[in-house]
Motif scaffolding. Sequence first.
Motif, PDB file in Angstrom:
ATOM      1  N   GLN A 100       0.863  -1.179   0.000  1.00  0.00           N
ATOM      2  CA  GLN A 100       0.000   0.000   0.000  1.00  0.00           C
ATOM      3  C   GLN A 100       0.902   1.232   0.000  1.00  0.00           C
ATOM      4  O   GLN A 100       1.792   1.365   0.845  1.00  0.00           O
TER       5      GLN A 100
ATOM      6  N   SER B 163      -0.150   4.795  -2.027  1.00  0.00           N
ATOM      7  CA  SER B 163      -1.053   5.954  -2.066  1.00  0.00           C
ATOM      8  C   SER B 163      -2.231   5.575  -2.943  1.00  0.00           C
ATOM      9  O   SER B 163      -2.160   4.615  -3.717  1.00  0.00           O
ATOM     10  N   ASP B 164      -3.323   6.324  -2.848  1.00  0.00           N
ATOM     11  CA  ASP B 164      -4.540   5.939  -3.571  1.00  0.00           C
ATOM     12  C   ASP B 164      -4.290   5.817  -5.072  1.00  0.00           C
ATOM     13  O   ASP B 164      -4.736   4.856  -5.706  1.00  0.00           O
ATOM     14  N   ASP B 165      -3.571   6.783  -5.645  1.00  0.00           N
ATOM     15  CA  ASP B 165      -3.385   6.756  -7.088  1.00  0.00           C
ATOM     16  C   ASP B 165      -2.457   5.617  -7.518  1.00  0.00           C
ATOM     17  O   ASP B 165      -2.718   4.924  -8.509  1.00  0.00           O
TER      18      ASP B 165
ATOM     19  N   ASP C 134      -1.864   2.853  -5.684  1.00  0.00           N
ATOM     20  CA  ASP C 134      -2.477   1.579  -5.304  1.00  0.00           C
ATOM     21  C   ASP C 134      -3.465   1.094  -6.362  1.00  0.00           C
ATOM     22  O   ASP C 134      -3.543  -0.110  -6.642  1.00  0.00           O
ATOM     23  N   SER C 135      -4.227   1.990  -6.958  1.00  0.00           N
ATOM     24  CA  SER C 135      -5.206   1.577  -7.971  1.00  0.00           C
ATOM     25  C   SER C 135      -4.508   0.984  -9.192  1.00  0.00           C
ATOM     26  O   SER C 135      -4.978   0.002  -9.772  1.00  0.00           O
TER      27      SER C 135
ATOM     28  N   SER D 265       3.332   9.530 -10.877  1.00  0.00           N
ATOM     29  CA  SER D 265       2.790   9.562  -9.522  1.00  0.00           C
ATOM     30  C   SER D 265       3.881   9.389  -8.476  1.00  0.00           C
ATOM     31  O   SER D 265       3.806   9.952  -7.384  1.00  0.00           O
TER      32      SER D 265
END
Length: 247
Positions: free
Chosen positions: A137, A139-141, A143-144, A227
Amino acid sequence: MVPPIDRFSGHAGLYAQFRIDYPKELYDFILQKVPDRTVAWDCATGNGQVAGALADWFEQVDATDISETQLLLAVKKPNINYQLSPAEQTPFANHTFDLITVAQALHWFDVNAFHQEVRRVAKPNAVIAEWGYGLAQISDDIDSILIDFYRNRVGPYWDPQRKHIDAAYATLPFPFANVEQPTFDVRRMWTLDRFLNYLRTWSAVRQYIHENEEDPVGALGEELIKSWGDGEREIAFPVFTRIGIVC
C-alpha cells in the motif's frame, strides 16, 4: 502427498536482494511466547532472513527449503544448519523444536501433512508461528494502478494457492491451541526502481516472463513514474500472523 512446488530457484538472487524482511515487533511477539529457546526450525527458509533473526535468540536454528539455490544464497551464521527438505517430511527427530516458523510460504505446502509433521517434531507446548504479507500500500493513485497490475496484467499467472494470501490464511487450517492472530506493518522507504525489482520477485511475474518473453514490470514502471516522482516513497506491507501452541 502433494509434490512440493519450487517457484523461486530461478530467481533466487533477485529474491535474496529485493524481498522484504519482517518487523522487530513480530519477532518480539513470537519470542515472548517461547521461554525455552534451545532449537528452532524455520521451514521454507528461502533466503534465510527469518533463520538469521532467530539465530540471535536460539542456541541452534535448523532451516529447510526445497530450493538448493536459495539455500546457497541464504544468510550464514554459525548456529544455523541449512538442509534441503520438503516441509511435509523432514529428517528431524521427534520432539526436537521449541519454535517452528514459516513465513510467506505456507500456501505452497500440503498444509495438513505439514501440520502433522509439526506435531511430530515439536516439543510438548512448542510454539508454531505462520505468517505472510499482502499487497503493498503506497497511495490511492499508485495503489489503484498496482491492484490492476496484480489482478489483471499478471493475475492469470498466479498459482491458485495465491488466494490463501489474499485471504490472510483464513482458508487454511490451523489446528493448534491458544491461537492468536496479531497483525503488523512492514514500512520501507523505497525508490521506484527498488519497488519494481521487488515486483520482479513475484512468482506471477516470473511466470509471465517465462510464457511471454517480456517483462511486464517495465511498462508498469512507466505508468507509475509520474505519480511516484524521483525520490523515495513509503511503502506499507500488511503482515498477517497466526500463532499457536502444539500440544
